[in-house]
Design a protein around this motif. Sequence first.
Motif, PDB file in Angstrom:
ATOM      1  N   SER A   1      56.911  43.134  42.258  1.00 27.60           N
ATOM      2  CA  SER A   1      56.462  42.834  40.884  1.00 27.60           C
ATOM      3  C   SER A   1      56.580  41.347  40.561  1.00 27.60           C
ATOM      4  CB  SER A   1      57.291  43.635  39.864  1.00 27.60           C
ATOM      5  OG  SER A   1      58.657  43.257  39.939  1.00 27.60           O
ATOM      6  N   GLY A   2      56.846  40.543  41.571  1.00 28.12           N
ATOM      7  CA  GLY A   2      57.010  39.105  41.324  1.00 28.12           C
ATOM      8  C   GLY A   2      55.763  38.463  40.740  1.00 28.12           C
ATOM      9  N   GLN A   3      54.581  38.836  41.244  1.00 31.98           N
ATOM     10  CA  GLN A   3      53.342  38.252  40.731  1.00 31.98           C
ATOM     11  C   GLN A   3      53.120  38.619  39.257  1.00 31.98           C
ATOM     12  OE1 GLN A   3      49.914  39.282  43.038  1.00 31.98           O
ATOM     13  NE2 GLN A   3      48.511  37.994  41.843  1.00 31.98           N
ATOM     14  N   MET A   4      53.470  39.864  38.910  1.00 29.57           N
ATOM     15  CA  MET A   4      53.305  40.288  37.509  1.00 29.57           C
ATOM     16  C   MET A   4      54.192  39.461  36.587  1.00 29.57           C
ATOM     17  SD  MET A   4      54.272  43.953  35.742  1.00 29.57           S
ATOM     18  CE  MET A   4      56.004  43.477  35.758  1.00 29.57           C
ATOM     19  N   HIS A   5      55.437  39.177  37.044  1.00 27.56           N
ATOM     20  CA  HIS A   5      56.337  38.391  36.211  1.00 27.56           C
ATOM     21  C   HIS A   5      55.850  36.952  36.080  1.00 27.56           C
ATOM     22  CE1 HIS A   5      59.498  41.288  35.358  1.00 27.56           C
ATOM     23  NE2 HIS A   5      59.438  41.714  36.621  1.00 27.56           N
ATOM     24  N   GLU A   6      55.186  36.424  37.099  1.00 27.97           N
ATOM     25  CA  GLU A   6      54.615  35.083  36.971  1.00 27.97           C
ATOM     26  C   GLU A   6      53.527  35.050  35.899  1.00 27.97           C
ATOM     27  OE1 GLU A   6      53.249  33.847  40.759  1.00 27.97           O
ATOM     28  OE2 GLU A   6      55.246  33.768  41.676  1.00 27.97           O
ATOM     29  N   GLN A   7      52.694  36.100  35.880  1.00 24.09           N
ATOM     30  CA  GLN A   7      51.643  36.175  34.862  1.00 24.09           C
ATOM     31  C   GLN A   7      52.243  36.342  33.459  1.00 24.09           C
ATOM     32  OE1 GLN A   7      49.225  39.427  36.178  1.00 24.09           O
ATOM     33  NE2 GLN A   7      48.243  38.256  37.830  1.00 24.09           N
ATOM     34  N   LEU A   8      53.301  37.157  33.372  1.00 27.29           N
ATOM     35  CA  LEU A   8      53.948  37.334  32.076  1.00 27.29           C
ATOM     36  C   LEU A   8      54.574  36.036  31.580  1.00 27.29           C
ATOM     37  CD1 LEU A   8      55.709  40.806  32.545  1.00 27.29           C
ATOM     38  CD2 LEU A   8      53.727  40.311  31.107  1.00 27.29           C
ATOM     39  N   HIS A   9      55.182  35.274  32.514  1.00 27.49           N
ATOM     40  CA  HIS A   9      55.801  34.006  32.139  1.00 27.49           C
ATOM     41  C   HIS A   9      54.754  33.020  31.646  1.00 27.49           C
ATOM     42  CE1 HIS A   9      59.001  31.056  32.094  1.00 27.49           C
ATOM     43  NE2 HIS A   9      58.192  30.200  32.719  1.00 27.49           N
ATOM     44  N   GLN A  10      53.603  33.014  32.324  1.00 28.46           N
ATOM     45  CA  GLN A  10      52.517  32.129  31.910  1.00 28.46           C
ATOM     46  C   GLN A  10      51.995  32.532  30.514  1.00 28.46           C
ATOM     47  OE1 GLN A  10      49.283  32.085  34.681  1.00 28.46           O
ATOM     48  NE2 GLN A  10      48.191  30.433  33.648  1.00 28.46           N
TER      49      GLN A  10
END
Length: 546
Positions: free
Chosen positions: A174-183
């Motif tokens: 889920s690392g990519q999802m958290h990057e999108q959420l952070h952005q």
Amino acid sequence: MAKDTVQHDLDVDLSEPKKLVDWKNPPDLLELKADYDEAQASHTSHVLAVDNWISALNGEQTIANKTGRSQIVPKLIRKQAEWRYAALSEPFLSTDDLFNTAPMTFEDKESAIQNELLLNYQINCKLDKTAFIDEYVRTAVDEGTAIVKVGWEYKDEIIEVEVPDFEFQPSPESGQMHEQLHQMMEQDPEKFQKETPPEIQQAHQMTMEAGTPMMPVQVGSHMEEETKILKNQPELEVCDYNNIIIDPTCLGDIDKANFIIYSFETSMSELKKDGRYQNLEHIIVDNATPLAQPDHNYEDESNFKFKDEPRKKIIVYEYWGYWDINDTGEVEPFIATWVGNVLIRLEENPFPDKKLPFILVQYLPVRKHIYGEPDGALLEDNQKIIGAVTRGMIDIIGRSANGQMGIRKDALDVSNARKFEQGADYKFNSNVDPRQAFHMDTYPEIPNSALSMLNLQNNEAESLTGVKAFNSGISGSALGNTATGIRSALDAASKRELGILRRLADGINQIGRKIISMNSEFLSDEEIVRVTNEEFVAINREDLGG
């Protein structure tokens, strides 16, 4: 056990109503009732005047009772009013956007757009706009003054809902999802708060703190109590002129009134459901019924009465005004409510603008006077004169022997008289001229003086109000048979109507401002208004005060 119950009831009856506030200088119920009694004289004179106008509007006039004479009362005032109703209500009802808001500064642009969306949504979907506007306009036209109480209606209930329980576990994928959420959180924090589920937000927060991607996993559920909002919307009520008393010293400006007292019907059940009232156990219901409160006008004429106390109608008085509650010499806005001799509500004014929640609109303003006048105040004498002339004309026709045949006694013998009555051929005596022997009664001619008087009074009534008759239309003959004369006549009638409409529109404008201030205070943090079939616009409470 029964003895204990009886003793408990006696304790409740004998105990004093509890103190509702801890103010240094709270108003006493006797002091509030003193204001009510002092203002009764001014209020009664206004009620008598309005009753007289309403009687004239409905054609209620005492006519001398003479046998065989006409009792008709022409409804001139009602005829003029019927033309006013549609002309004044249609501008408000012909559009879905009753309110148009404009920003005062550049920063107010978004607030103005959202205010307009919310106001028009509430007036079109939450309130019965057609019924309110019709009552608002007709009250102003008939009574000369429309008084609107602007309030807020709130109802909720407690329900139990199933809430999932989550456990947060490491999830490298889920690392990519958290990057999108952070952005998203950095670029559009508002969108992140609205569109991201709470458990995902919490997982993202844990990810940022621990440095390891985390994901929620449901491991069970539990039941929680949740408040479900049933109603949370503005409330508009056109007040009965009999049941509202305004400070007579305000000299025509309701914003300068120190108090307004409003009475209404309710029941003990509704008071308990409301939740804002206390000391209800001390109310003696039989002393608060409409029959026991003669100053209040009770509209129900069916004489139907509930026998059980929870549903029995009682009269409640609301005192909206100002008082030196802190004993500092400066008055503060407050509301007090009582039933009979029991004070059941006492608190500071709950509305954010801290003003009296009433809007007053005058149909025809009277200088330095709080109440206006209707067209009936101008047309009363004309209606009486038209009535007198009309009754005289009807008596002239009604008392004639129309259609009766008179026969000279020596014109026919017995056998020929019988033939004449049967409609057969007959012979008349030779010594009688038939043109003089037979006489047919017909309706007499109406004197031209009577018709001239009717036209004179109708023309004067039309010139007083600016409402022209349906059959004659508007003519410029009085100003010369020219295009300029006709245009001047049209302008005179339209400007008169436009002035009345402008006052009614200003009242709606003031109602809108009060609703805007209430929306900013009483709406939940986010009110979703459906604008189109696909798009939803979120209206934030903080943006509604513009």
